[in-house]
Design an enzyme around this catalytic site. Structure first.
Site: not given
Ligand code: F6R
Length: 609
Positions: A2, A27, A74, A100-101, A482, A486, A489, A505, A604
């Site tokens: 926020c 934010r 928020w 905020n905080g 992970e 990262k 992608e 293996h 996203k």
């Molecule tokens: C990778 C990434 C995706 C999400 C996945 C689930 O960096 O962001 O793999 O983690 O699409 O998304 P959410 O968490 O929004 O359900």
């Protein structure tokens, strides 16, 4: 996350504050409000929902003045309703604050205020405490009263305050939450972030931790904790509005990587009381209900499913309940063994991922109790769950998830430890030890960010690779998955993660001279075994970059490069170890000139199957 905004001068405080608040929308917020000082009286308007709701409420010309503060909230303590929106007023209505905080000791302060001053609270927030506290100390000098109030508070804050009796000033104070003061012509400003002020001024002061600021229409005075005047250079902002939203960072991904210490602190501290006991707001399971659970399913997609892999280790270890981690896209197609003693934990940053949502619905139909870990307040996953534990990461804009992941991990530690305690499984000293480790995390995350320059140089050497392997053991396996996701992608490099013990293996056949291996070796208990794995790949002339805890020197001898994270317990390491991996992915992608915040073919929020 926020934001706060303040204005003092001769123009319309309302207009400036509304514009400033809109510029801070990125934010994240779910309510907004403004307090003005008009002729020695505080006028207040606040509304839940979008800023347009507040605009309607403040539309009449009689609601305006030349000094005021505003806030977009928020929801954290208390739901996103009007009563909990900021600003908050003191009992006599003569002091208004925005904050905020987190005020960590707000319950203690609240009972002190109730007992000694008979104060009746109007909201469920921690922030309201600040208004009452300042009012209790107020003897006609706002800066003195604010100083006395913050001396009683623990936590993180950026606070703006106005007093009816001192219409010529705004007082602000900061600790571990962003705050700037802007220099205008015949007026001055206050804000959480630069974008709020860009339409009005580009000359600002960055307020440092522990400082208290006195803002009048003609000057801005900054003091340290001892009330000694501080000399501060004016910063002239040259960024455009889009860059300013990124806080001066070139990409949202980098900004969000750097926001992790604060996001971790937010997610954690709100759930720990004075005595270090976990309180899971939004989770209503009783001790008996925790005790009845005989199986946990953690279901999620992508990065969130990697958080789930860590969650399995944590829940099994601290709560003693068997856990299955399932990809949401698979869960409902295989007749999962779910009944009314199953706890289904859905993890989703967006709360809108269709596969996760459908899996949740399926589990619900079969009688499971649904607990979700979400970043977006009021999202579909949150709404359809029995209980929600929110990650307080703030909006995540880059497609590649960074701060959502680390705060999902923090949430899973909290759930695992709390569940273990409710079931009488985790020993008290073990519980306390891990809580202390968690409390040290924000500072350690900050220290881990300092690896960036080293990693940037490594990226310059490795960005041309077309294949990178990530290996680890124990909890490092999830981190390897992970880290690999990262990298692929954002850089489009073909990367592959595998449990180190599995290499021989089959996958070992892929190793050639200079094949790059990123080796996660943060688990003390498995350190020797990882050293053997390094020898194994080095014998095949692979190139090895290792990630280890500071102080582990032997690994540097057998690796080509070593990146160190701060010392920490094995269970905590996944949160720190992923940070250099995010930075590596970022720099490799940058060198390959990728569209870092919006990689090709990705969205996203994945609302299709
Ligand atoms: C990778 C990434 C995706 C999400 C996945 C689930 O960096 O962001 O793999 O983690 O699409 O998304 P959410 O968490 O929004 O359900």
């Amino acid at each position: 996350m926020c934001g706060i905004v303040g204005y003092i001068g001769e123009g319309s405080a309302k207009d400036m504050i509304l514009t400033g608040l809109k510029s801070l929308e990125y934010r994240g917020y779910d309510s907004a409000g403004i307090a003005l000082n008009k002729k020695g009286k505080i006028l207040l308007r606040k509304e839940s929902g979008v800023i347009a709701n507040l605009e309607k409420k403040t539309g009449k010309p009689d609601f305006d003045g030349c000094v005021g503060i505003g806030h977009t909230r928020w929801a954290t303590h208390g739901s996103p309703v009007r009563e909990n929106a900021h600003p908050h007023l003191s009992a006599d209505g003569r002091i208004a604050i925005v904050h905020n905080g987190i005020i960590e000791n707000y319950l203690e302060l609240k009972s002190w205020l109730k007992k000694n001053h008979g104060i009746v609270f109007k909201s469920d927030t921690d922030s309201e405490t600040i208004a009452h506290l300042i009012s209790v100390f107020y003897k006609g000098d706002l800066i003195e009263a604010t100083g006395k109030a913050v001396a009683k508070m623990r936590g993180a804050y950026a606070i703006g305050v106005i007093a009816a009796d001192e219409p010529d000033k705004i007082v602000a104070v900061r600790k571990d939450a962003p705050l700037i003061a802007g220099i205008g012509a015949g007026c001055n400003y206050l804000a959480s972030d630069i974008p709020a002020l860009l339409k009005y001024t580009r000359d600002i002061y960055l307020v440092e931790n522990g400082e208290i600021v006195l803002i009048t229409a003609s000057e801005i005075k900054i003091y340290d904790e001892d009330m000694t005047r501080v000399k501060r250079e004016v910063m002239h902002v040259t960024w455009d509005a889009a860059a300013a939203e990124k806080g001066g960072y070139e990409h949202f991904m980098k900004k969000e990587i750097y926001e992790q210490p604060e996001a971790i602190r937010e997610t954690l501290e709100r759930r720990l009381d004075e005595g270090g006991n976990i309180k899971l707001d939004g989770v209503t399971l009783t001790k008996k209900e925790w005790g009845r659970i005989d199986k946990v399913y953690i279901v999620a997609c992508g990065t969130a499913s990697h958080a789930g892999m860590q969650g399995k280790a944590l829940i099994e270890r601290f709560a003693g309940v068997p856990v299955e981690v399932e990809l949401a896209s698979e869960f409902r197609y295989r007749n999962p063994l779910v009944n009314d003693r199953t706890l289904f934990i859905g993890i989703s940053q967006s709360g809108e991922t269709l596969d996760t949502l459908e899996a949740l619905r399926e589990a619900k139909k079969r009688g499971a109790r649904i607990l979700s870990i979400c970043n977006v307040v009021g999202s579909s996953v949150a709404r359809e769950s029995d209980d929600v534990l929110y990650t307080w990461a703030g909006p995540e804009i880059a497609v590649a998830s960074t701060k959502a992941y680390t705060t999902q991990l923090v949430s899973l530690y909290l759930i695992a430890l709390h569940m273990g305690r409710m079931r009488g499984f985790v020993a008290e000293d073990e519980y306390r030890r891990v809580i202390e480790e968690l409390r040290a995390l924000p500072e350690k995350a900050k220290a881990t960010l300092k690896t960036e320059e080293h990693i940037r140089k490594l990226a310059e050497r490795f960005y041309i690779k077309e294949q990178i392997f990530y290996i680890g053991r124990g909890q490092d396996v999830g981190t390897a998955y992970e880290a690999s996701l990262k990298l692929k992608e954002v850089s489009y490099i073909n990367s592959f993660a595998i449990a180190a013990g599995e290499l021989k293996h089959g996958t070992i056949a892929l190793i050639r001279k200079k094949t790059l291996f990123v080796v996660l070796a943060t688990q003390d208990a498995l350190y020797e075994k990882m050293l053997s794995n390094i020898e194994e790949v080095k014998a095949r002339r692979a190139h090895v970059v290792s990630i280890a805890k500071k102080g582990n020197k032997r690994i540097a001898k057998v690796s080509d490069e070593t990146i160190y994270i701060p010392q920490c317990a094995d269970e905590i390491a996944p949160i720190l170890a992923i940070i250099p991996m995010q930075i590596l992915a970022y720099h490799i992608a940058k060198l390959r000139k990728r569209n870092i915040d919006k990689p090709r073919n990705l969205a996203k929020s994945v609302t299709v199957e």
